[in-house]
Write an enzyme that holds these catalytic residues in place. Structure first.
Site, PDB file in Angstrom:
ATOM      1  N   ASP A  32      51.248  11.479 -34.173  1.00  0.00           N
ATOM      2  CA  ASP A  32      51.490  12.457 -33.110  1.00  0.00           C
ATOM      3  C   ASP A  32      52.907  12.995 -33.228  1.00  0.00           C
ATOM      4  O   ASP A  32      53.789  12.349 -33.800  1.00  0.00           O
ATOM      5  CB  ASP A  32      51.332  11.789 -31.730  1.00  0.00           C
TER       6      ASP A  32
HETATM    7  N1  URA Z   1      48.023   6.196 -32.309  1.00  0.00           N
HETATM    8  C1  URA Z   1      48.529   7.125 -31.471  1.00  0.00           C
HETATM    9  O1  URA Z   1      48.201   7.127 -30.291  1.00  0.00           O
HETATM   10  N2  URA Z   1      49.379   8.032 -31.962  1.00  0.00           N
HETATM   11  C2  URA Z   1      49.787   8.049 -33.247  1.00  0.00           C
HETATM   12  O2  URA Z   1      50.592   8.897 -33.630  1.00  0.00           O
HETATM   13  C3  URA Z   1      49.260   7.072 -34.107  1.00  0.00           C
HETATM   14  C4  URA Z   1      48.378   6.164 -33.621  1.00  0.00           C
END
Ligand code: URA
Length: 242
Positions: free
Chosen positions: A108
């Site tokens: 993310d």
């Molecule tokens: N899980 C998440 O919620 N975000 C990420 O970036 C990676 C794994």
């Protein structure tokens, strides 16, 4: 040992921002050297394993495939290109830029940590394939206490808000308190998975960092935004061969 030969203009075009046509001009302008000697023709062959090719006195990375470890900072997209926002590829120093590179897997925008960047599609597939279950390790700060009930729920398989059942995951409590620090190991990669698993337990993720892929930990010496090559030995660790 078998040598891997490629034309000078092809290498220049794939390792710099110049087009194949423009690289011919670079050669006639005397800006390209092979093992210290001026290159006279775009057709000259370069041994990727043994030769030194320089543009304006700077050596180019000849290695056929590139495997990079980046400590992704928060606020940067794990995409190849974006018209509006900075991406992990925008952070690459000049020496590592070449065509065909892409981030293998997603984090993310607000997640930090281990981002694998490569131009080897087959290798990326081996790391990312849902069938291979390569573990990804995260460190997460959570807005509240974490208890044994949650550890068991992660181990049993969390059901997300949309009804999907997660594979069993490891949750390790590192610091408990009004805010807790945990380690989470997943063997699958659903959208926002760590955050949604904690939401299913009534908690919110305040900070998230990926700290390992397979058996290979993120190099702690890398500051946010920094990148380095992954060694051959580390590639084997990534593929869990040693
Ligand atoms: N899980 C998440 O919620 N975000 C990420 O970036 C990676 C794994």
């Amino acid at each position: 040992m078998l040598s891997d030969l490629e034309r000078v203009d092809k290498i220049l075009a794939s390792r710099t921002a110049f087009s194949r046509k423009e690289t011919k001009k670079l050669i006639t302008q005397g800006r390209v050297r092979l093992n210290g000697r001026l290159v006279r023709s775009a057709e000259e062959k370069v041994d990727l394993a043994a030769d030194v090719l320089q543009l304006d006195g700077k050596s180019l990375l000849l290695q056929k495939r590139l495997y990079l470890m980046m400590n992704k900072p928060a606020g940067v997209l794990s995409a190849a290109r974006d018209p509006k926002q900075p991406t992990v590829l925008d952070l690459l120093p000049e020496g590592y830029r070449r065509t065909g590179l892409f981030p293998a897997g997603r984090l993310d925008k607000d997640t930090e940590g281990f981002m694998l960047i490569t131009d080897d599609g087959e290798f990326a597939h081996r790391i990312l394939s849902p069938k291979r279950h390569v573990p990804k390790t995260y460190h997460a700060r959570i807005d509240g206490p974490v208890n044994e009930r949650m550890v068991k729920a992660f181990a049993d398989g969390i059901v997300l808000e949309d009804g999907s059942l997660c594979r069993p995951a490891q949750l390790l409590l590192l610091e408990s308190g009004p805010e807790s620090l945990c380690q989470v190991v997943l063997t699958q990669g659903m959208y926002h998975q760590v955050k949604r698993m904690f939401v299913a337990c009534g908690r919110r993720v305040l900070w998230l960092k990926r700290t390992a892929i397979g058996a290979l930990p993120l190099d702690e010496a890398l500051k946010p935004g920094e990148v380095r090559k992954i060694t051959d030995k580390e590639i084997l660790r990534l593929l869990d061969k040693i």
